[in-house]
Design an enzyme around this catalytic site. Sequence first.
Site, short mmCIF file in Angstrom:
data_model
loop_
_atom_site.label_atom_id
_atom_site.label_comp_id
_atom_site.label_asym_id
_atom_site.label_seq_id
_atom_site.Cartn_x
_atom_site.Cartn_y
_atom_site.Cartn_z
N THR A 125 -0.37 7.62 -7.35
CA THR A 125 -0.54 6.20 -7.08
C THR A 125 -1.66 5.58 -7.91
OG1 THR A 125 -1.38 4.70 -5.35
CG2 THR A 125 -1.87 7.00 -5.07
N ASP A 126 -1.55 4.27 -8.14
CA ASP A 126 -2.64 3.55 -8.84
C ASP A 126 -3.94 3.58 -8.03
OD1 ASP A 126 -1.82 1.84 -6.78
OD2 ASP A 126 -1.49 0.09 -8.06
N GLU A 127 -3.82 3.87 -6.72
CA GLU A 127 -5.01 3.79 -5.86
C GLU A 127 -6.05 4.86 -6.19
OE1 GLU A 127 -4.41 2.87 -1.81
OE2 GLU A 127 -2.48 1.95 -2.18
N TYR A 149 -6.88 8.39 2.06
CA TYR A 149 -5.55 8.54 1.44
C TYR A 149 -5.68 8.69 -0.07
CZ TYR A 149 -1.29 6.93 -0.92
OH TYR A 149 -0.23 6.82 -1.79
N LYS A 153 -4.83 11.89 -2.58
CA LYS A 153 -3.88 11.84 -3.71
C LYS A 153 -4.59 12.26 -5.00
CE LYS A 153 -0.15 10.68 -3.88
NZ LYS A 153 1.11 11.44 -3.71
N ASN A 178 2.03 -0.69 -6.28
CA ASN A 178 2.53 -0.99 -4.92
C ASN A 178 4.03 -1.23 -4.97
OD1 ASN A 178 -0.16 -1.15 -3.87
ND2 ASN A 178 0.67 -2.56 -2.34
N ARG A 213 -2.41 -7.20 -5.54
CA ARG A 213 -1.68 -5.95 -5.74
C ARG A 213 -0.68 -6.16 -6.88
NH1 ARG A 213 -5.31 -4.69 -3.53
NH2 ARG A 213 -5.66 -3.75 -1.49
P1 NAD Z 1 6.95 7.63 2.70
O1 NAD Z 1 5.80 7.72 3.66
O2 NAD Z 1 7.99 6.59 2.93
O3 NAD Z 1 7.71 9.02 2.61
C1 NAD Z 1 7.04 10.25 2.54
C2 NAD Z 1 8.06 11.34 2.84
O4 NAD Z 1 7.41 12.61 2.74
C3 NAD Z 1 8.64 11.28 4.26
O5 NAD Z 1 10.03 11.45 4.22
C4 NAD Z 1 7.96 12.42 5.00
O6 NAD Z 1 8.75 12.96 6.05
C5 NAD Z 1 7.76 13.41 3.86
N1 NAD Z 1 6.65 14.34 4.10
C6 NAD Z 1 5.40 14.05 4.53
N2 NAD Z 1 4.66 15.16 4.62
C7 NAD Z 1 5.47 16.19 4.23
C8 NAD Z 1 5.27 17.58 4.09
N3 NAD Z 1 4.10 18.16 4.40
N4 NAD Z 1 6.29 18.33 3.62
C9 NAD Z 1 7.50 17.75 3.34
N5 NAD Z 1 7.74 16.44 3.48
C10 NAD Z 1 6.72 15.66 3.90
O7 NAD Z 1 6.28 7.48 1.28
P2 NAD Z 1 6.71 6.65 -0.03
O8 NAD Z 1 6.19 5.29 0.09
O9 NAD Z 1 8.13 6.89 -0.30
O10 NAD Z 1 5.83 7.40 -1.13
C11 NAD Z 1 6.33 8.53 -1.84
C12 NAD Z 1 5.28 8.97 -2.85
O11 NAD Z 1 5.00 7.88 -3.74
C13 NAD Z 1 3.95 9.35 -2.21
O12 NAD Z 1 3.45 10.48 -2.86
C14 NAD Z 1 3.05 8.16 -2.46
O13 NAD Z 1 1.71 8.54 -2.57
C15 NAD Z 1 3.60 7.64 -3.78
N6 NAD Z 1 3.42 6.21 -4.01
C16 NAD Z 1 3.83 5.29 -3.08
C17 NAD Z 1 3.66 3.94 -3.36
C18 NAD Z 1 4.10 2.88 -2.37
O14 NAD Z 1 3.76 1.70 -2.56
N7 NAD Z 1 4.87 3.20 -1.34
C19 NAD Z 1 3.07 3.52 -4.56
C20 NAD Z 1 2.68 4.49 -5.48
C21 NAD Z 1 2.87 5.83 -5.20
#
Ligand code: NAD
Length: 342
Positions: A125-127, A149, A153, A178, A213
């Site tokens: 993530t950018d964060e 968080y 990451k 985001n 964002r």
């Molecule tokens: P989300 O919370 O919707 O989904 C996370 C998934 O991971 C869920 O299905 C959960 O059940 C699963 N999970 C959690 N812990 C686990 C474990 N220990 N073993 C197996 N599965 C596990 O998240 P998202 O928004 O889809 O984000 C996905 C990735 O993208 C993350 O790594 C997040 O840091 C990154 N990201 C998200 C955003 C955003 O804006 N949503 C932006 C940049 C990066």
Amino acid sequence: MNILVTGGAGFIGSHYCRYVLENYPQDKIFVLDALTYAGNLTTISDIRDHPRFRFYKGRIEDENVVTRILREDEIDAIVNFAAQTHNDRSLLSSKEFLETNVIGVHNLLVCARRTNVKRIVHVSTDEVYGSITEGEFTEESPLRPNTPYSASKAGGDLLCRAHFVSYSTPVIITRGGNTYGPYQYPEKLISFFVTRLIDNKVVPLYGDGNQVREWIHVEDHVSGIDVALRYGKEGEIYNIADKNERKNIYITEMILDILKKPKDLIRFIPDPRGKAHDLRYSMNCDKIKKLGWKPKVPFEKGLRSTVEWYVKHQDWWRPLLQKPEFKTFVADFYGTVLGKDL
Ligand code: NAD
């Protein structure tokens, strides 16, 4: 290619599965997901019976489970979406963030090395860069995470780098902006506000709502991750964002406008993140663009279609609102400030 998608029952991971199944008829998808509060089988109900899709329930920290899948399914590549992802939850309690986002990533790297996986994309993530008032972060910018968080990451990212340097593990890191779109658990800014406003509930906007964002539609984010997987260089980091810098107050007013709701549903609340609330994120994405990626979804159009999706798919999100994991979080985090309007 046989791809293990960890966290594939979550928001971005599920879109990635659909993207690969639609665009690469030779590829097979194997999902490993712990089905935490954020992972949901209804999110992938449209692809569960696809002949090139298989689902496993389990944790990325589990060495036996991960090794068995990598061997038995002859996995070529891992794309890791599995994570604890909500900043505000990490402020209440962060142990699970370290378990998944640090120990889990470490386990994937160890198991991949043992089984000679050809490529790993670690979705970050950018964060991890922290906040920037002017200019943009590049992939070389220092990591200055400000919440548990983003620190967890950053820990996962650093382990990926260390495994590349120490063992030549073929890992690539992507850092996305985001992300918004269908199937986002209703706790993040856009999904939380849309689902509350559909029910005419007030929405809690932190501080003055002037935090900026950089928004990217989920379909653009997953196409960027896929470009990194197929054309990226091992050991490299790729920022993936769209130049849609918008203030939180602007987003909120747009959602109100699309849903035709009154502005007095906005409730400005003292910022619960305090100093940990990053004011602005902005990334330079020239590196991924040089690989041929470009975003396609214009922000205002993408936001409108996303809001319309939540209006049409209440059968997906309403049951989630009834679960204790959702109710407890909302009560703990917003109970005092929203009172009877909770
Ligand atoms: P989300 O919370 O919707 O989904 C996370 C998934 O991971 C869920 O299905 C959960 O059940 C699963 N999970 C959690 N812990 C686990 C474990 N220990 N073993 C197996 N599965 C596990 O998240 P998202 O928004 O889809 O984000 C996905 C990735 O993208 C993350 O790594 C997040 O840091 C990154 N990201 C998200 C955003 C955003 O804006 N949503 C932006 C940049 C990066």
